[in-house]
Design a protein around this motif. Structure first.
Motif, PDB file in Angstrom:
ATOM      1  N   SER A   1      25.490 -24.974 -27.566  1.00  0.00           N
ATOM      2  CA  SER A   1      26.101 -24.169 -26.507  1.00  0.00           C
ATOM      3  C   SER A   1      25.919 -22.674 -26.748  1.00  0.00           C
ATOM      4  O   SER A   1      25.682 -21.899 -25.816  1.00  0.00           O
ATOM      5  CB  SER A   1      27.594 -24.491 -26.383  1.00  0.00           C
ATOM      6  OG  SER A   1      27.788 -25.791 -25.867  1.00  0.00           O
ATOM      7  N   PHE A   2      26.029 -22.246 -28.010  1.00  0.00           N
ATOM      8  CA  PHE A   2      25.881 -20.836 -28.341  1.00  0.00           C
ATOM      9  C   PHE A   2      24.655 -20.547 -29.200  1.00  0.00           C
ATOM     10  O   PHE A   2      24.087 -19.453 -29.126  1.00  0.00           O
ATOM     11  CB  PHE A   2      27.138 -20.323 -29.055  1.00  0.00           C
ATOM     12  CG  PHE A   2      28.354 -20.290 -28.174  1.00  0.00           C
ATOM     13  CD1 PHE A   2      28.423 -19.429 -27.086  1.00  0.00           C
ATOM     14  CD2 PHE A   2      29.420 -21.140 -28.415  1.00  0.00           C
ATOM     15  CE1 PHE A   2      29.536 -19.407 -26.266  1.00  0.00           C
ATOM     16  CE2 PHE A   2      30.539 -21.123 -27.601  1.00  0.00           C
ATOM     17  CZ  PHE A   2      30.599 -20.261 -26.524  1.00  0.00           C
TER      18      PHE A   2
ATOM     19  N   GLY B   1      31.802 -16.545 -24.952  1.00  0.00           N
ATOM     20  CA  GLY B   1      30.923 -17.367 -24.138  1.00  0.00           C
ATOM     21  C   GLY B   1      30.557 -16.671 -22.846  1.00  0.00           C
ATOM     22  O   GLY B   1      29.423 -16.759 -22.367  1.00  0.00           O
TER      23      GLY B   1
ATOM     24  N   GLN C   1      21.964 -27.197 -35.171  1.00  0.00           N
ATOM     25  CA  GLN C   1      23.072 -26.397 -35.670  1.00  0.00           C
ATOM     26  C   GLN C   1      23.258 -26.536 -37.180  1.00  0.00           C
ATOM     27  O   GLN C   1      23.477 -25.542 -37.884  1.00  0.00           O
ATOM     28  CB  GLN C   1      24.366 -26.754 -34.945  1.00  0.00           C
ATOM     29  CG  GLN C   1      25.498 -25.809 -35.280  1.00  0.00           C
ATOM     30  CD  GLN C   1      26.811 -26.175 -34.618  1.00  0.00           C
ATOM     31  OE1 GLN C   1      27.817 -26.351 -35.287  1.00  0.00           O
ATOM     32  NE2 GLN C   1      26.812 -26.279 -33.298  1.00  0.00           N
TER      33      GLN C   1
ATOM     34  N   GLU D   1      32.831 -26.324 -25.818  1.00  0.00           N
ATOM     35  CA  GLU D   1      31.416 -26.538 -26.110  1.00  0.00           C
ATOM     36  C   GLU D   1      31.075 -28.005 -25.893  1.00  0.00           C
ATOM     37  O   GLU D   1      31.577 -28.876 -26.588  1.00  0.00           O
ATOM     38  CB  GLU D   1      31.094 -26.145 -27.552  1.00  0.00           C
ATOM     39  CG  GLU D   1      31.141 -24.656 -27.819  1.00  0.00           C
ATOM     40  CD  GLU D   1      30.787 -24.332 -29.259  1.00  0.00           C
ATOM     41  OE1 GLU D   1      29.727 -24.772 -29.734  1.00  0.00           O
ATOM     42  OE2 GLU D   1      31.592 -23.644 -29.912  1.00  0.00           O
ATOM     43  N   SER D   2      30.204 -28.271 -24.936  1.00  0.00           N
ATOM     44  CA  SER D   2      29.842 -29.660 -24.648  1.00  0.00           C
ATOM     45  C   SER D   2      28.688 -30.149 -25.524  1.00  0.00           C
ATOM     46  O   SER D   2      28.470 -31.352 -25.641  1.00  0.00           O
ATOM     47  CB  SER D   2      29.481 -29.825 -23.164  1.00  0.00           C
ATOM     48  OG  SER D   2      28.412 -28.963 -22.814  1.00  0.00           O
TER      49      SER D   2
ATOM     50  N   GLU E   1      26.069 -29.088 -29.252  1.00  0.00           N
ATOM     51  CA  GLU E   1      25.996 -28.301 -30.489  1.00  0.00           C
ATOM     52  C   GLU E   1      25.192 -27.019 -30.310  1.00  0.00           C
ATOM     53  O   GLU E   1      25.207 -26.156 -31.183  1.00  0.00           O
ATOM     54  CB  GLU E   1      25.403 -29.142 -31.619  1.00  0.00           C
ATOM     55  CG  GLU E   1      26.335 -30.210 -32.138  1.00  0.00           C
ATOM     56  CD  GLU E   1      25.921 -30.750 -33.496  1.00  0.00           C
ATOM     57  OE1 GLU E   1      24.891 -30.294 -34.038  1.00  0.00           O
ATOM     58  OE2 GLU E   1      26.638 -31.622 -34.028  1.00  0.00           O
TER      59      GLU E   1
ATOM     60  N   ARG F   1      33.548 -24.051 -33.831  1.00  0.00           N
ATOM     61  CA  ARG F   1      33.332 -24.854 -32.624  1.00  0.00           C
ATOM     62  C   ARG F   1      34.443 -24.579 -31.624  1.00  0.00           C
ATOM     63  O   ARG F   1      35.631 -24.637 -31.953  1.00  0.00           O
ATOM     64  CB  ARG F   1      33.295 -26.344 -32.987  1.00  0.00           C
ATOM     65  CG  ARG F   1      33.052 -27.291 -31.811  1.00  0.00           C
ATOM     66  CD  ARG F   1      31.606 -27.283 -31.389  1.00  0.00           C
ATOM     67  NE  ARG F   1      31.344 -28.120 -30.222  1.00  0.00           N
ATOM     68  CZ  ARG F   1      30.680 -29.268 -30.256  1.00  0.00           C
ATOM     69  NH1 ARG F   1      30.220 -29.737 -31.412  1.00  0.00           N
ATOM     70  NH2 ARG F   1      30.457 -29.948 -29.156  1.00  0.00           N
ATOM     71  N   ASP F   2      34.067 -24.287 -30.396  1.00  0.00           N
ATOM     72  CA  ASP F   2      35.008 -24.019 -29.313  1.00  0.00           C
ATOM     73  C   ASP F   2      35.319 -25.321 -28.590  1.00  0.00           C
ATOM     74  O   ASP F   2      34.462 -26.190 -28.464  1.00  0.00           O
ATOM     75  CB  ASP F   2      34.386 -23.003 -28.343  1.00  0.00           C
ATOM     76  CG  ASP F   2      35.344 -22.597 -27.235  1.00  0.00           C
ATOM     77  OD1 ASP F   2      35.461 -23.347 -26.247  1.00  0.00           O
ATOM     78  OD2 ASP F   2      35.962 -21.537 -27.362  1.00  0.00           O
TER      79      ASP F   2
ATOM     80  N   HIS G   1      26.656 -16.350 -21.917  1.00  0.00           N
ATOM     81  CA  HIS G   1      26.143 -17.187 -20.825  1.00  0.00           C
ATOM     82  C   HIS G   1      25.945 -16.414 -19.514  1.00  0.00           C
ATOM     83  O   HIS G   1      25.200 -16.864 -18.644  1.00  0.00           O
ATOM     84  CB  HIS G   1      27.058 -18.380 -20.595  1.00  0.00           C
ATOM     85  CG  HIS G   1      26.930 -19.445 -21.643  1.00  0.00           C
ATOM     86  ND1 HIS G   1      25.888 -20.335 -21.665  1.00  0.00           N
ATOM     87  CD2 HIS G   1      27.704 -19.733 -22.723  1.00  0.00           C
ATOM     88  CE1 HIS G   1      26.021 -21.148 -22.705  1.00  0.00           C
ATOM     89  NE2 HIS G   1      27.113 -20.798 -23.358  1.00  0.00           N
TER      90      HIS G   1
END
Length: 254
Positions: free
Chosen positions: A79-80, A175, A57, A74-75, A77, A70-71, A179
């Motif tokens: 995630s998106f 997301g 990232q 988000e588990s 870095e 950052r959401d 996803h």
């Protein structure tokens, strides 16, 4: 930073001097060792040329390719940023994205041979609703439709629909849109055997049925590199791979 196994092309399907198969692995500083072991497990078993590229990232932000905030859910870095795979592959050929918490037990050539150009993406169509409230090192465990579908994806990067994964879309869409593969029609999402994204703690090996034996284990709840998951299923396989990686690293440094 990219790594290649340097293997010569094999088999008639490679058409001679084929380009390396690009594999993008999600990178998170908290899981550096998971990334290294995943990478090691792929390279060690690959009989075709592969190029491994970490999706980092901080690098993407520095290059102006990733700017979304950052959401809270988000588990990792990546995630998106994972959805930048077609862009990073120049919208050409097939490429793969995979989370760093995978351990490959089979030759990636077997997986690549499953690609079908009629699809925009191919992945395991999991029906997965985790019971745990947290995962990894305390990250919130979220539940949503098509959960884990995006954790290992073969992207037909040249497919017209994947042009829809532009920098603006990846940085601004929800997301749910990303996803759940909502830039695609359902019939554009090909299915892969679950053994290529075998969910530790969810999928099961059936005795005397080789079709249920994992080819890639996904430690989606958390792997042995986290204290809370050091005794998870298949922890011994991951630890053995880590020991091999560490020995090679030490040997190469000396």
């Amino acid at each position: 930073m990219t790594t290649s196994n340097g293997n010569a092309p094999q088999g008639a399907n490679n058409g001679g001097a084929s380009k390396p198969f690009k594999i993008f692995i999600g990178y998170d500083p908290r899981e550096d060792v998971a990334y290294e072991v995943c990478r090691h497990s792929i390279l060690k078993r690959a009989s075709i040329p592969v190029e491994i590229i970490p999706i980092v990232q901080s690098d993407l932000r520095q290059k102006g390719l990733y700017w979304r905030q950052r959401d809270q859910f988000e588990s990792t870095e990546f995630s998106f940023s994972r959805f930048l795979t077609p862009y990073l592959a120049n919208y050409e050929g097939w490429a793969m994205f995979v989370d760093c918490d995978f351990l490959y037990l089979a030759d990636i050539k077997e997986l690549k041979e499953l690609v079908d150009d009629k699809y925009a993406v191919m992945c395991v169509h999991h029906d997965y609703s985790p019971k745990e409230k947290t995962k990894m090192d305390g990250a919130v465990q979220t539940v949503y439709p098509r959960k884990n579908w995006s954790s290992m994806v073969l992207y037909n990067c040249g497919h017209p629909k994947n042009k829809g994964l532009s920098l603006e879309v990846v940085n601004n869409q929800t997301g749910a849109f990303l996803h759940r593969f909502q830039w695609l029609e359902d019939n554009e999402i090909g299915s892969l055997p679950f053994v290529w994204n075998f969910l530790e703690g969810h999928n099961k090996v059936v005795e005397n049925d080789p079709k249920t034996s994992p080819k890639a284990i996904h430690y989606t709840r958390g792997g042995p590199w986290f204290e809370a998951w050091k005794n998870c299923e298949f922890a011994d396989l991951w630890l053995k791979e880590m020991e091999e990686y560490m020995k090679e690293k030490k040997s190469n440094a000396s």
